[in-house]
Design a protein around this motif. Structure first.
Motif, PDB file in Angstrom:
ATOM      1  N   GLY A  15      18.779   5.200 -20.051  1.00  0.00           N
ATOM      2  CA  GLY A  15      18.582   5.991 -18.811  1.00  0.00           C
ATOM      3  C   GLY A  15      17.415   6.895 -18.600  1.00  0.00           C
ATOM      4  N   ALA A  16      16.372   6.754 -19.585  1.00  0.00           N
ATOM      5  CA  ALA A  16      15.217   7.486 -19.760  1.00  0.00           C
ATOM      6  C   ALA A  16      14.017   7.288 -18.958  1.00  0.00           C
ATOM      7  CB  ALA A  16      14.805   7.595 -21.243  1.00  0.00           C
ATOM      8  N   HIS A  17      13.239   8.306 -18.611  1.00  0.00           N
ATOM      9  CA  HIS A  17      12.058   8.082 -17.468  1.00  0.00           C
ATOM     10  C   HIS A  17      10.639   7.955 -18.632  1.00  0.00           C
ATOM     11  CE1 HIS A  17      14.925   9.845 -14.951  1.00  0.00           C
ATOM     12  NE2 HIS A  17      14.513   8.971 -13.880  1.00  0.00           N
ATOM     13  N   SER A  18      10.812   8.488 -19.629  1.00  0.00           N
ATOM     14  CA  SER A  18       9.704   8.297 -20.599  1.00  0.00           C
ATOM     15  C   SER A  18      10.029   7.983 -22.093  1.00  0.00           C
ATOM     16  CB  SER A  18       8.931   9.618 -20.514  1.00  0.00           C
ATOM     17  OG  SER A  18       9.785  10.722 -21.107  1.00  0.00           O
ATOM     18  N   LYS A  19       9.165   7.798 -22.766  1.00  0.00           N
ATOM     19  CA  LYS A  19       9.391   7.627 -24.078  1.00  0.00           C
ATOM     20  C   LYS A  19       9.855   8.744 -24.837  1.00  0.00           C
ATOM     21  CE  LYS A  19       6.262   5.126 -26.625  1.00  0.00           C
ATOM     22  NZ  LYS A  19       4.983   5.142 -27.622  1.00  0.00           N
ATOM     23  N   LEU A  20       9.487  10.099 -24.646  1.00  0.00           N
ATOM     24  CA  LEU A  20       9.745  11.163 -24.991  1.00  0.00           C
ATOM     25  C   LEU A  20      11.493  11.512 -24.585  1.00  0.00           C
ATOM     26  CD1 LEU A  20       7.165  13.847 -24.910  1.00  0.00           C
ATOM     27  CD2 LEU A  20       8.092  12.526 -26.942  1.00  0.00           C
ATOM     28  N   SER A  67       6.427  13.205 -19.952  1.00  0.00           N
ATOM     29  CA  SER A  67       5.884  12.205 -20.951  1.00  0.00           C
ATOM     30  C   SER A  67       5.049  12.932 -22.002  1.00  0.00           C
ATOM     31  CB  SER A  67       4.730  11.281 -20.206  1.00  0.00           C
ATOM     32  OG  SER A  67       5.655  10.467 -19.353  1.00  0.00           O
ATOM     33  N   GLY A  68       4.873  14.205 -21.805  1.00  0.00           N
ATOM     34  CA  GLY A  68       4.117  14.924 -22.973  1.00  0.00           C
ATOM     35  C   GLY A  68       3.694  16.055 -22.620  1.00  0.00           C
ATOM     36  N   PHE A  69       2.432  16.706 -23.125  1.00  0.00           N
ATOM     37  CA  PHE A  69       1.865  18.062 -22.894  1.00  0.00           C
ATOM     38  C   PHE A  69       0.376  17.767 -23.064  1.00  0.00           C
ATOM     39  CE2 PHE A  69       6.039  18.043 -24.789  1.00  0.00           C
ATOM     40  CZ  PHE A  69       6.628  18.727 -24.072  1.00  0.00           C
ATOM     41  N   VAL A  70      -0.485  18.757 -22.379  1.00  0.00           N
ATOM     42  CA  VAL A  70      -1.799  19.016 -22.894  1.00  0.00           C
ATOM     43  C   VAL A  70      -1.902  20.380 -22.333  1.00  0.00           C
ATOM     44  CG1 VAL A  70      -2.586  18.183 -20.373  1.00  0.00           C
ATOM     45  CG2 VAL A  70      -4.094  18.140 -22.188  1.00  0.00           C
ATOM     46  N   SER A  71      -2.757  21.044 -23.557  1.00  0.00           N
ATOM     47  CA  SER A  71      -3.130  22.337 -23.136  1.00  0.00           C
ATOM     48  C   SER A  71      -4.307  22.563 -22.436  1.00  0.00           C
ATOM     49  CB  SER A  71      -3.500  22.855 -24.649  1.00  0.00           C
ATOM     50  OG  SER A  71      -3.896  24.345 -24.461  1.00  0.00           O
TER      51      SER A  71
END
Length: 225
Positions: free
Chosen positions: A205-210, A113-117
């Motif tokens: 067939g996606a699990h997240s927006k990204l 779903s994304g990233f966090v540093s």
């Protein structure tokens, strides 16, 4: 990273359940403690290995996983698919330090779903958890613009399966807009936007927006893609 969110989706008043997967004990336990201090968040465990992470996903049913991409027993990115098979509704946010773009691209294509540093403030980490739980893509517009051209291309198009409005929403997602910003642009409710994203994600067939965005790029569903 998008700090905007529309509120948690797991339940009306239920806290967002978070699993921390990182082999750095001090960091992992500190994150878990911070999560537990937030009234709308709850740590359901800390996993120092991917094997332990799989076990805890089965037994604690988290809503969000904070996942380090370098683990002692394997590659965190490679484990995303396994975790999503165990719990398809899971939102996975990668904990990164200095990950190369190809690692970030692989995580997106795997369903993150994304990233966090790891260098971000604790407030930014909790904001990332809330954003992921609400279905947002946890990524800055600048990072999205940088990674979008690097996503893999080719494959059959499912363009005919998406409605005109779903394609419009997908284009706005590619522009880096949050659900709230898309709702404002289209003059509809955030709930309606969420429904469109859920529908187009299901069709792709996606699990997240990204991940939906990565599939759209691969299948040529975006302008100039």
């Amino acid at each position: 990273m998008s700090g905007q969110h529309d509120g948690p989706e797991p339940g009306e008043d239920a806290p967002i359940r978070v699993l921390v997967v990182d082999d750095h004990e001090v960091l992992a336990t500190s994150l878990a403690a911070v999560l537990d201090r937030e009234p709308d968040l709850r740590s359901v465990g800390v996993a120092p290995t991917l094997e332990k992470a799989r076990s805890l996903v089965r037994t604690t049913t988290p809503d969000v996983v904070l996942l380090d991409h370098r683990m002692p027993d394997g590659d965190g990115v490679a484990a995303i698919a396994d975790l999503l098979r165990l719990r398809p509704s899971l939102r996975i946010v990668m904990l990164t330090a200095s990950a190369a773009d190809h690692v970030l691209v692989s995580a997106i294509e795997a369903g993150a779903s994304g990233f966090v540093s790891k260098t971000r403030s604790l407030n930014e980490v909790t904001a990332a958890v809330r954003a992921a739980a609400s279905g947002e893509a946890v990524i800055s517009p600048e990072m999205l613009a940088r990674l979008l051209p690097r996503l893999h291309r080719g494959g059959r198009s499912r363009h005919e399966e998406l409605t005109e409005r779903e394609r419009e929403v997908l284009d706005l997602v590619a522009d880096g807009l949050t659900n709230s910003a898309i709702a404002e642009r289209l003059v509809v409710s955030v709930h309606t936007v969420r429904n469109h994203i859920a529908n187009l994600s299901a069709k792709l067939g996606a699990h997240s927006k990204l991940e939906a965005l990565s599939i759209a790029v691969r299948e040529g569903l975006l302008p100039d893609s």
